[in-house]
Design a protein around this motif. Structure first.
Motif, short mmCIF file in Angstrom:
data_model
loop_
_atom_site.label_atom_id
_atom_site.label_comp_id
_atom_site.label_asym_id
_atom_site.label_seq_id
_atom_site.Cartn_x
_atom_site.Cartn_y
_atom_site.Cartn_z
N VAL A 144 0.82 -0.95 0.08
CA VAL A 144 0.00 -0.11 -0.06
C VAL A 144 0.85 1.30 -0.20
CG1 VAL A 144 -1.82 1.26 0.98
CG2 VAL A 144 -1.53 -1.25 1.37
N ALA A 145 0.79 2.15 -0.97
CA ALA A 145 1.29 3.47 -1.12
C ALA A 145 0.35 4.49 -1.02
CB ALA A 145 2.38 3.37 -2.31
N VAL A 394 -12.53 4.17 -10.66
CA VAL A 394 -11.32 3.65 -11.45
C VAL A 394 -10.26 3.35 -10.81
CG1 VAL A 394 -9.94 4.49 -13.31
CG2 VAL A 394 -12.13 5.25 -13.24
N MET A 395 -9.68 2.22 -10.99
CA MET A 395 -8.58 1.63 -10.43
C MET A 395 -7.39 1.50 -11.24
SD MET A 395 -11.10 0.59 -8.31
CE MET A 395 -12.09 -0.56 -9.29
N HIS A 428 -6.03 4.51 -6.16
CA HIS A 428 -4.78 4.09 -6.62
C HIS A 428 -3.81 3.56 -5.45
CE1 HIS A 428 -2.24 7.78 -5.10
NE2 HIS A 428 -3.46 8.26 -5.23
N GLY A 429 -2.79 3.14 -5.77
CA GLY A 429 -1.76 3.02 -4.69
C GLY A 429 -1.92 1.93 -3.53
N ASP A 430 -2.71 0.77 -4.04
CA ASP A 430 -2.82 -0.28 -3.27
C ASP A 430 -2.91 -1.63 -4.21
OD1 ASP A 430 -3.86 -2.19 -1.53
OD2 ASP A 430 -5.44 -0.97 -0.44
N THR A 431 -1.98 -2.61 -4.03
CA THR A 431 -2.09 -3.54 -4.67
C THR A 431 -3.49 -4.46 -4.64
OG1 THR A 431 -0.69 -5.02 -3.29
CG2 THR A 431 0.60 -3.73 -4.89
N ALA A 432 -4.13 -4.30 -3.59
CA ALA A 432 -5.28 -5.24 -3.18
C ALA A 432 -6.49 -4.70 -4.01
CB ALA A 432 -5.54 -4.92 -1.79
#
Lengths: 682, 264
Positions: A144-145, A394-395, A428-432
């Motif tokens: 998570v960023a 929007v991811m 944005h900013g979260d691989t999950a």
């Protein structure tokens, strides 16, 4: 230890103060070994080795394009004029507002790791750290960023502290947090630039460029950081044609290990280094040959597109005369002489510096970078999730750490459908949450990430059109979408956006035999070429001949970024970039002593640009040649200011000194008062 | 920071009594000491804060016509309140650091620290000011003993600084690009009995008087009087921001500019 700042031990404690006490209690039994800082000394035969096992400090010796070398040398033999310039592209310390932070967490019940980190590309960190460092599979590692306070490149790379907190959280079954102090940032965030270059330009008697050759020593620091080897090569050698039709180019780069902080991409990454040396040597050639600096550039401009450069890349579009014309207007070059006379009355030397730049952005076609040796694909991803009431999430795999994606990306999607921007949320900013993406750097987010969003939104609209056709009992070929409303052409029959989206999730009256319910689409967009933003910059300075102090009085930037989504954000990006470029030109510079101690280790000695170091900029981005190969026609604007401005400032100072009777050919950045004064003393 | 105790005395007498402990230190505005503590470069067992002592604060005129500034007076107060009496001194104070620094940092703290690049030492030395402490009075010429070194003894507090007001004066600071401390700062002050020129930022020994320039300017208070006069580069600081030769050159340039500004 190979450099000051090289991590060798870590301490975890209950409190920050206890951790610092414990770190001080660690006794380091260190014998000081000889260090090597200067790159040319590092490649000498008797130099101390940074890596004993490699047996040399020369990391690589790269010739580009090797087959052209003989022809380039031959062109120099018969050239009417050869201009040679040796220069340094000074080492910079990134200094994002927020220092790096990492928090590791571990859930023993599930075996899930979470890393919260200040990254520009959380998926890349997940891949690098998971697969290559800790051996954690992607489905057990979430990175998570969230909002990150600036990066400028320094937060692209994978750092040891991220791996450590992830490891320690599992070992201790506790969350573990690390926050970098500013003084640690100076010796642990990857630095930027640090090239030493000899560049030669061969011209015919009229000032037409015949050939160009360069020899560059590029400092890698003590280790290869994530993208470091690509910066002086593919992000630098491929840009050496600049805006010009130079038929023969040969670039040689020697990458060198030294006992310094690793050097990697920093706003512009290779392209500022290319632009600086090219635009400086052109200026020197113009002065030597008595040709006007604008004229020598104009007579060599690329004017026909697409243009195949001799250094691999193909420029798709551009109009360099248009940006130069615009610059002449907005910089009021016609008024320079009057301003110069006014400065002279005050005992000050006024100078004018002009230059062009081109950059390769929208990084990058995966197949191309694969051929060039990169180990990454450089596509971007987007998932467009339309909710039942019509709002949209929007991811994106792009990452916003100050670029305003939340605004401009939402504009793109909202405009395509014709709904208000506040109905669109950018996640944005979260691989999950987001599909596998490559993050933000290289002015790529709108050109590549935005294109993925367009592709996904096109799929959404195509499906929504089918749903609307069903609801309106018409053929989908007859359905028109305008201002968020679907209507049957030539009739007053219509259904609004929310009516369609609700039908997608409550599919009672719905063509289930032909169409799945729901409204969510994903796209991965891989660009077919780089984009090529370009422009022309002008700087006017006043030099105090008694002290050598430089004051920037005027700065104008005429940029061609192709189509523009949000002009205010673009203007802000150019302002910030110029600020960083002026910082490099006048103020910033990392200084090491011969033992490898960083002397410029704090703001007491490392000069960051402040508001009163900068003039009011005049920026214009009305010259627009849309990119031909991405659906938005955009080129990227994040790095332009930092690429285009250093040569403008230096050209202006050299011009001021020469107009004042000081025959100074070059001064290395930063052009501190002391350096300018010393140059004037001869 | 390491742990420490802190005392906040209300009077000078209490402050002097409180400093008794071996590792105790006075805390003025904290502009040097606090960063030093944060970097763990000092570990006092106790800090005695001088900020609560009313008798150390403020400006007054004494019978000899001197402007007298309490040791605990901030730069911002000096910038504001000295302007009517000693404009060059007020202007100097107005350009120390930034607003946050000027509203915390004190003249007494600056003089006790004697940073070689600080501004105040130049004003004090050029003005032939008197430094009054909790024990005694010290003439400026006897006070500055070298970089970060003064005549102050342990437990001694700067209570007041008394500036004779010159006929004309000016301070020229050439900022070091990063810190914006003085790379070279020149304070020129003209009195009935002569001109004094004090240089800060330039010397490895801290603030000093440029006696050749003083002699020339005492004869003729005009920038032309020092044309061709060169400061000695020997013993000047050489670092990434400037060589000794550059600093010597700046001393000449800035002295000339200070004289012109003062005379104008």
């Amino acid at each position: 230890m190979r450099h000051v700042g090289d991590p060798i031990a870590a301490v975890v404690a209950e409190t920050y103060e206890a951790a610092r006490d414990a770190a001080e209690a660690v006794v380091l039994d260190i014998d000081e070994l000889p260090a090597v800082i200067d790159m040319k000394k590092a490649v000498a035969p008797d130099a101390p080795l940074v890596h004993e096992d490699i047996g040399s400090n020369l990391c690589y010796d790269w010739g580009f394009v090797e087959e052209n070398k003989a022809a380039v040398d031959a062109a120099f033999e018969k050239a009417d004029h050869v201009t040679t310039l040796e220069l340094v592209n000074n080492r910079l310390i990134p200094n994002a507002m927020e220092p790096r932070v990492a928090v590791g967490d571990y859930a023993r019940a599930t075996g899930d790791h979470t890393l919260y980190t200040t990254s520009q590309n959380p998926h890349v960190i997940r891949l690098l750290m998971g697969a290559f460092v800790l051996g954690i599979p992607e489905h057990k590692l979430r990175v998570v960023a969230p909002d990150v306070g600036g990066g400028f490149g320094s937060k692209i790379f994978h750092y040891a502290e991220e791996a450590f907190v992830t490891f320690a959280a599992k070992a201790l079954n506790r969350p573990v947090k690390w926050t970098c102090q500013r003084s640690e940032s100076f010796v642990s965030d990857a630095h930027g630039r640090d090239h030493v270059t000899k560049i030669q330009l061969a011209l015919d008697k009229d000032g037409h460029f015949q050939a160009l050759r360069t020899e560059t020593y590029a400092n890698m620091g003590a280790y290869l950081s994530t993208f470091a080897p690509s910066v002086p090569t593919w992000l630098h050698g491929t840009l050496m044609a600049g805006n010009y039709r130079t038929p023969l180019i040969y670039v040689n780069v020697k990458a060198v290990f030294t006992n310094t902080v690793p050097v990697d991409a920093y706003r512009g990454a290779g392209r500022p280094e290319a632009t600086y040396q090219l635009e400086r040597v052109i200026d020197k050639a113009a002065r030597e040959m008595g040709i006007d600096p604008l004229e020598i550039r104009r007579k060599n401009f690329v004017t026909e597109f697409p243009y195949q450069t001799p250094v691999a890349v193909v420029y798709d579009t551009g109009d360099y005369n248009a940006t130069m014309d615009k610059l002449v207007e907005i910089a009021d070059l016609a008024g320079f002489e009057a301003r110069r006379a006014e400065s002279a009355k005050n005992g000050l030397l006024r100078g004018l510096g002009v230059n062009c730049y081109i950059e390769a952005c929208g990084i990058a076609p995966s197949h191309l970078v694969g051929q060039l040796g990169a180990r990454a694909g450089l596509y971007e991803s987007a998932t467009v999730r339309v909710n039942a009431t019509g709002s949209i999430s929007v991811m994106t795999g792009s990452h916003s750490h100050g670029q305003g994606h939340e605004t401009s990306f939402a504009q793109v999607v909202a405009d395509m459908i014709g709904i208000p921007e506040d109905m669109v949320e950018i996640v944005h900013g979260d691989t999950a949450n987001s599909p596998m993406g490559m993050g933000t750097y290289g002015s790529r987010s709108l050109a590549v990430g935005g294109s993925a969003m367009v592709k996904a939104t096109e799929k959404i609209i195509a499906k929504a059109r089918k749903i609307a056709a069903h609801l309106l009992e018409a053929s989908d070929a007859d359905i028109e979408l305008k201002d968020g409303k679907f209507s049957v052409a030539g009739t007053d029959k219509s259904v609004d956006w929310a009516g369609v989206t609700l039908a997608a999730y409550v599919p009672h009256n719905y063509p289930l035999e032909d169409l799945e319910p729901g409204l969510e689409e994903i796209s991965f967009y891989d660009p077919s070429n780089f984009t090529y933003p370009a422009g022309a910059y002008a700087c006017e300075v006043e030099v105090d001949p008694e002290t050598g102090r430089v004051r920037i009085d005027r700065f104008a930037a005429a940029d061609d970024f192709g189509n523009i989504v949000n002009p205010m954000i673009v203007t802000g990006q150019v302002h910030g970039g110029i600020g960083q470029g002026v910082g490099q030109a006048l103020l910033e510079g990392a200084v090491y002593d011969d033992n490898g101690q960083l002397l410029s280790g704090s703001y007491m000695d490392y000069a960051m640009p402040r508001a009163d170091d900068l003039p009011n900029y005049v920026v214009d981005h009305s010259c627009q040649t849309p990119c031909t190969h991405n659906p938005l026609g955009v080129k990227g604007c994040g790095e332009a200011g930092a690429i285009g401005s250093p040569p403008a400032v230096v050209n202006a100072v050299i011009d001021a000194l020469n107009r004042g009777g000081h025959k100074v050919a070059h001064i290395d950045m930063p052009l501190s008062p002391a350096r300018v004064w010393a140059a004037m003393q001869g | 920071m390491y742990a420490f105790e802190i005392e906040r005395p209300k009077s000078l007498a209490d402050a002097v009594a409180a400093i008794g402990a071996e590792e105790a230190q006075f805390l003025g505005g904290g502009q040097t000491l606090i960063p030093t503590l944060k970097q763990r470069l000092a570990a006092p067992s106790k800090l005695v804060s001088l900020s609560g002592i009313a008798e150390l604060k403020g400006l007054r005129m004494d019978d000899a016509g001197r402007v007298c500034i309490g040791g605990g007076t901030t730069h911002a107060t000096v910038a504001r309140e000295a302007a009517a009496h000693y404009p060059a001194l007020a202007a100097l104070a107005a350009h120390i650091g930034d607003p946050a620094v000027r509203n915390r940092g004190t003249i007494g703290g600056s003089l006790a620290n004697n940073d070689p690049s600080a501004c105040y030492p130049a004003a004090v030395l050029a003005s032939n000011a008197t430094i009054v402490t909790s024990n005694r009075e010290i003439a400026a010429d006897d006070y500055f003993e070298g970089m970060f070194t003064t005549a102050l003894e342990d437990g001694e507090i700067v209570t007041e600084v008394r500036f004779p007001i010159p006929q004309a004066a000016n301070y020229q600071k050439f900022a070091q690009p990063a810190s914006r401390f003085a790379l070279v700062g020149v304070f020129v002050a003209k009195y009935a009995d002569g001109v004094r020129v004090a240089i800060t930022g330039a010397s490895e020994q801290g603030v000093f008087r440029w006696s050749e320039a003083e002699a020339a300017l005492s004869k003729s208070f005009d920038a032309a009087a020092i044309k061709g006069l060169a400061a000695d580069a020997d013993g000047l600081i050489g670092d990434m921001h400037g060589t000794p030769a550059y600093r010597a050159h700046l001393i000449g340039v800035l002295t000339g500019r200070a004289v012109t500004a003062a005379a104008g």
